[in-house]
Scaffold this active site. Structure first.
Site, PDB file in Angstrom:
ATOM      1  N   GLY A   1      -8.661 -11.768  -1.055  1.00  0.00           N
ATOM      2  CA  GLY A   1      -9.079 -10.379  -1.180  1.00  0.00           C
ATOM      3  C   GLY A   1      -8.261  -9.703  -2.262  1.00  0.00           C
ATOM      4  O   GLY A   1      -7.123 -10.102  -2.528  1.00  0.00           O
TER       5      GLY A   1
ATOM      6  N   GLN B   1      -4.666  -2.743  -6.976  1.00  0.00           N
ATOM      7  CA  GLN B   1      -3.746  -3.858  -7.272  1.00  0.00           C
ATOM      8  C   GLN B   1      -3.816  -4.290  -8.732  1.00  0.00           C
ATOM      9  O   GLN B   1      -2.925  -4.988  -9.215  1.00  0.00           O
ATOM     10  CB  GLN B   1      -4.051  -5.065  -6.384  1.00  0.00           C
ATOM     11  CG  GLN B   1      -3.775  -4.828  -4.904  1.00  0.00           C
ATOM     12  CD  GLN B   1      -4.085  -6.066  -4.092  1.00  0.00           C
ATOM     13  OE1 GLN B   1      -5.215  -6.251  -3.663  1.00  0.00           O
ATOM     14  NE2 GLN B   1      -3.099  -6.930  -3.904  1.00  0.00           N
TER      15      GLN B   1
ATOM     16  N   CYS C   1      -0.066 -10.883   0.725  1.00  0.00           N
ATOM     17  CA  CYS C   1      -0.715  -9.977  -0.228  1.00  0.00           C
ATOM     18  C   CYS C   1      -0.300 -10.393  -1.628  1.00  0.00           C
ATOM     19  O   CYS C   1       0.876 -10.697  -1.858  1.00  0.00           O
ATOM     20  CB  CYS C   1      -0.262  -8.544   0.053  1.00  0.00           C
ATOM     21  SG  CYS C   1      -0.989  -7.332  -1.060  1.00  0.00           S
ATOM     22  N   LEU C   2      -1.256 -10.379  -2.553  1.00  0.00           N
ATOM     23  CA  LEU C   2      -0.938 -10.764  -3.929  1.00  0.00           C
ATOM     24  C   LEU C   2       0.050  -9.781  -4.556  1.00  0.00           C
ATOM     25  O   LEU C   2       0.736 -10.130  -5.514  1.00  0.00           O
ATOM     26  CB  LEU C   2      -2.219 -10.842  -4.771  1.00  0.00           C
ATOM     27  CG  LEU C   2      -3.196 -11.948  -4.351  1.00  0.00           C
ATOM     28  CD1 LEU C   2      -4.489 -11.852  -5.139  1.00  0.00           C
ATOM     29  CD2 LEU C   2      -2.560 -13.333  -4.531  1.00  0.00           C
TER      30      LEU C   2
ATOM     31  N   HIS D   1      -7.259  -4.884   5.540  1.00  0.00           N
ATOM     32  CA  HIS D   1      -6.115  -5.008   4.623  1.00  0.00           C
ATOM     33  C   HIS D   1      -6.494  -4.449   3.240  1.00  0.00           C
ATOM     34  O   HIS D   1      -5.735  -3.672   2.656  1.00  0.00           O
ATOM     35  CB  HIS D   1      -5.707  -6.493   4.532  1.00  0.00           C
ATOM     36  CG  HIS D   1      -4.653  -6.804   3.528  1.00  0.00           C
ATOM     37  ND1 HIS D   1      -3.431  -7.359   3.870  1.00  0.00           N
ATOM     38  CD2 HIS D   1      -4.609  -6.659   2.179  1.00  0.00           C
ATOM     39  CE1 HIS D   1      -2.704  -7.533   2.780  1.00  0.00           C
ATOM     40  NE2 HIS D   1      -3.398  -7.113   1.738  1.00  0.00           N
ATOM     41  N   GLU D   2      -7.676  -4.834   2.742  1.00  0.00           N
ATOM     42  CA  GLU D   2      -8.080  -4.370   1.403  1.00  0.00           C
ATOM     43  C   GLU D   2      -8.387  -2.875   1.416  1.00  0.00           C
ATOM     44  O   GLU D   2      -8.065  -2.158   0.464  1.00  0.00           O
ATOM     45  CB  GLU D   2      -9.286  -5.158   0.891  1.00  0.00           C
ATOM     46  CG  GLU D   2      -9.084  -6.675   0.786  1.00  0.00           C
ATOM     47  CD  GLU D   2      -7.803  -7.077   0.093  1.00  0.00           C
ATOM     48  OE1 GLU D   2      -7.342  -6.360  -0.815  1.00  0.00           O
ATOM     49  OE2 GLU D   2      -7.243  -8.126   0.474  1.00  0.00           O
TER      50      GLU D   2
ATOM     51  N   HIS E   1      -5.364  -0.797   0.972  1.00  0.00           N
ATOM     52  CA  HIS E   1      -4.901  -0.668  -0.421  1.00  0.00           C
ATOM     53  C   HIS E   1      -5.505   0.573  -1.077  1.00  0.00           C
ATOM     54  O   HIS E   1      -4.870   1.204  -1.926  1.00  0.00           O
ATOM     55  CB  HIS E   1      -5.329  -1.893  -1.243  1.00  0.00           C
ATOM     56  CG  HIS E   1      -4.403  -3.062  -1.136  1.00  0.00           C
ATOM     57  ND1 HIS E   1      -3.094  -3.017  -1.547  1.00  0.00           N
ATOM     58  CD2 HIS E   1      -4.602  -4.332  -0.692  1.00  0.00           C
ATOM     59  CE1 HIS E   1      -2.522  -4.208  -1.353  1.00  0.00           C
ATOM     60  NE2 HIS E   1      -3.419  -5.025  -0.828  1.00  0.00           N
TER      61      HIS E   1
HETATM   62 NI    NI Z   1      -3.102  -7.062  -0.341  1.00  0.00          NI
END
Ligand code: NI
Length: 174
Positions: free
Chosen positions: A46, A51, A94-95, A136-137, A140
């Site tokens: 995701g 991000q 998470c990235l 989660h996304e 963000h």
């Molecule tokens: Ni994330």
């Protein structure tokens, strides 16, 4: 398609509340495609527009396992229309918080309404891993990272480590 640089915490741009999009046009489709490519290369399951430094309510998801056909989901202006009373726990990463993982409790099932890649309004019932990734996304888009669901102690420890490793990466090698 192009790969985009992924911001890493504690970058202040990750803490902004993203603005809705007016609709889905070619420029937004290009952003979605670039985000998908960036996510696949990372690799991740995701990615949200903040991000990659774009403060818009856009996210992409693909939870297909390795070897399975790709199953990309693109969402603009996602909204939760229902959440379950019962919770589920997943170990999240998470990235933007590389190499750190922690268990997060969230509603086990959600229904999300969004504009798809063609600008058509869709509703999706998600459970299991998909429900977690959607939430989660969407977090963000409101400037919330999964570490914000942890204790202050744990969050600060992770942020300190991330700041240190980023400093190390930008310091000249001696
Ligand atoms: Ni994330």
């Amino acid at each position: 398609m192009a790969q985009l640089p992924i911001l890493v915490a504690p970058d202040p741009r990750l803490k902004l509340k993203a603005k809705p999009v007016d609709g889905v046009d070619d420029a937004l489709r290009r952003l979605m495609d670039d985000m998908l490519e960036t996510m696949y290369v990372a690799p991740g399951i995701g990615l949200a527009a903040p991000q990659v430094g774009v403060s818009r309510r856009v996210l992409v998801i693909d939870i297909a396992k390795e070897g399975e056909p790709k199953a990309p989901l693109c969402m603009a202006n996602p909204e939760l229309v229902s959440v379950s009373d019962d919770d589920a726990v997943y170990e999240e990463g998470c990235l933007s918080v590389p190499e750190h993982y922690a268990e997060v409790v969230r509603p086990a099932r959600v229904t999300v309404r969004f504009l798809d890649r063609d600008g058509i309004t869709r509703e999706l019932d998600a459970d299991g891993l998909l429900a977690t990734v959607v939430q989660h996304e969407m977090d963000h888009l409101d400037g919330i990272l999964f570490i914000d669901h942890l204790s202050n102690l744990k969050r600060n420890m992770i942020l300190r480590k991330l700041s240190k490793s980023r400093k190390a990466a930008t310091d000249p090698a001696l």
